[in-house]
Design an enzyme around this catalytic site. Structure first.
Site, PDB file in Angstrom:
ATOM      1  N   HIS A  17      22.206 -17.233   0.949  1.00  0.00           N
ATOM      2  CA  HIS A  17      20.933 -17.134   1.770  1.00  0.00           C
ATOM      3  C   HIS A  17      19.773 -17.627   0.777  1.00  0.00           C
ATOM      4  O   HIS A  17      18.743 -17.368   1.091  1.00  0.00           O
ATOM      5  CB  HIS A  17      20.573 -15.877   2.248  1.00  0.00           C
ATOM      6  N   HIS A 104      35.459  -6.746   0.871  1.00  0.00           N
ATOM      7  CA  HIS A 104      34.617  -7.802   0.400  1.00  0.00           C
ATOM      8  C   HIS A 104      34.124  -7.476  -1.023  1.00  0.00           C
ATOM      9  O   HIS A 104      34.559  -6.683  -1.744  1.00  0.00           O
ATOM     10  CB  HIS A 104      33.245  -7.985   1.383  1.00  0.00           C
ATOM     11  N   ASP A 347      33.747 -16.434  10.313  1.00  0.00           N
ATOM     12  CA  ASP A 347      34.892 -17.154  10.956  1.00  0.00           C
ATOM     13  C   ASP A 347      36.029 -15.892  11.234  1.00  0.00           C
ATOM     14  O   ASP A 347      36.468 -14.871  10.496  1.00  0.00           O
ATOM     15  CB  ASP A 347      35.539 -18.044  10.194  1.00  0.00           C
TER      16      ASP A 347
END
Length: 421
Positions: A17, A104, A347
């Protein structure tokens, strides 16, 4: 670290970002015709929002050349490449203030740095791969023009749906699969939404991805990559063997879990009498000269860590994307139990978009090895010719060192010995 390569050196920057992502590429030879359009092709194949089985994040990923070229030609100086981030949505990540996402990098980045990017995946995001793809696209162009090298990757499996790797139990790898390895083109790969060039398998993969997406779930898969027309001799024993550096490159791609070269794990189940690649007389397709080839290629084009001139092929496994909207029981950062249903656009399966990432990382590796081998050969060519080496030390008629025994070419001496026997 954020750099890869020794002679062809790529340094990437950027987070999911931030304002932009990109790279600096050092080691590009001067005189290569290069425009932004040459690089954009692979970036457009990688970009999000390509179809309804990929993330809905809308980024065109337009590349801007910042340095290292003039009048459409490389100068031999570092090339700067920049791509703007335009469709960030930081507010989608409010829940990660409380929860580390299961599987993650949220928690491990905090463990390493003591802080992390406040939204998105930061450096662990696949946005980081934009720099790799741009750098690899330059390498691909040079390798194609200088050596005719062709690199093609395709999706080999999604979840439990896979290409027919072998039709019979006693086959190391089957004819259908090896035919794809030998001849598939990018155009055929891109015709299918899944980037699997086997239409029947591709349709099953698409159905499987859509079913997972409908359940707010995700799927893993695998990608096969083939490198054709590689010069024999690339690879650096012992720690920079060609397959070792390829594995390093591939396993540095986000979400990767495994790497197999040639016959891979399946090859370990066969005896050497079946798995060995016998040598035969052949022709170097690049030069037209006679050379040794192999009648099979279960080695995957690499022996002893060095390319033998056959197709180099390997397969990479990717895990299911970690960020899913399905509710998952997990702990908060403070250790208390909770339930996370992640937001954001992600995705349901990364492998269709990872194909160009695999291709360009392979190109970076081969480019680095080509520059290293050419430096060695060029340096050695300045030395006086050797005239005292025995036949066992050189390849008859092929060595850059012209070994002569008793005033005769090594090849003549060996032929004479065969005749005497």
């Amino acid at each position: 670290m954020s750099s890869f390569g020794q002679n062809y050196r790529v340094h990437t920057y950027g987070e999911s970002h931030c304002k932009s992502v990109g790279c600096i590429v050092d080691g590009v030879p001067p005189g290569l015709k290069l425009t932004e359009e040459d690089i954009q092709v692979q970036l457009s194949r990688r970009r999000p929002g390509q179809s309804d089985i990929t993330t809905a994040r809308s980024e065109f990923d337009t590349v801007h050349l910042q340095s290292g070229t003039e009048h459409g030609v490389t100068l031999g100086t570092p090339i700067g490449l920049l791509v703007q981030n335009k469709d960030q949505r930081p507010h989608d990540y409010a829940e990660t203030d409380l929860y580390p996402r299961p599987s993650h990098a949220d928690y491990t980045y905090l463990a390493k740095y003591g802080l992390k990017a406040s939204s998105g995946g930061g450096r662990a995001s696949a946005r980081e791969t934009i720099g790799r793809v741009a750098a690899g696209a330059i390498a691909e162009k040079y390798l194609k023009e200088a050596y005719g090298i062709e690199i093609v990757a395709f999706v080999a499996s999604v979840g439990k749906v896979a290409l027919p790797f072998a039709e019979e139990e006693d086959e190391v790898l089957g004819k259908q699969y090896m035919d794809l390895v030998r001849s598939v083109k990018r155009e055929e790969v891109d015709r299918e939404i899944t980037r699997c060039p086997h239409k029947e398998t591709s349709q099953k993969m698409e159905e499987t991805i859509r079913a997972a997406k409908a359940k707010d779930d995700s799927l893993g898969g695998s990608i096969t990559c083939v490198i054709r027309n590689t010069p024999a001799g690339l690879g650096e024993p012992a720690f920079d063997k060609l397959e070792a550096v390829l594995a390093h490159a591939m396993l540095s791609i986000p979400s990767t879990k495994s790497f197999e070269i040639g016959s891979g794990l399946r090859g370990t189940t066969f005896p050497g009498s079946i798995h060995n690649d016998p040598f035969i007389e052949g022709v170097d397709e690049r030069t037209g000269e006679k050379t040794l080839r192999t009648s099979t290629n279960w080695s995957g084009g690499i022996q002893g860590g060095i390319a033998n001139g056959e197709d180099i092929y390997f397969r990479i496994g990717f895990k299911p994307p970690a960020t899913i909207a399905q509710e998952q029981p997990t702990a908060r950062y403070d250790g208390s139990a909770g339930v996370l249903a992640a937001k954001g656009r992600h995705d349901p399966c990364v492998v269709p978009r990872a194909v160009p990432i695999v291709e360009t990382m392979a190109a970076i590796v081969i480019m680095d090895m080509v520059l290293q081998q050419n430096a060695r050969k060029s340096t050695a060519s300045l030395l006086p010719a050797l005239t005292h080496l025995p036949p066992t030390m050189v390849l008859p008629g092929k060595s850059t060192v012209q070994a002569v025994v008793n005033g005769k070419d090594v090849g003549e001496v060996q032929n004479q010995k065969i005749g005497e026997e």
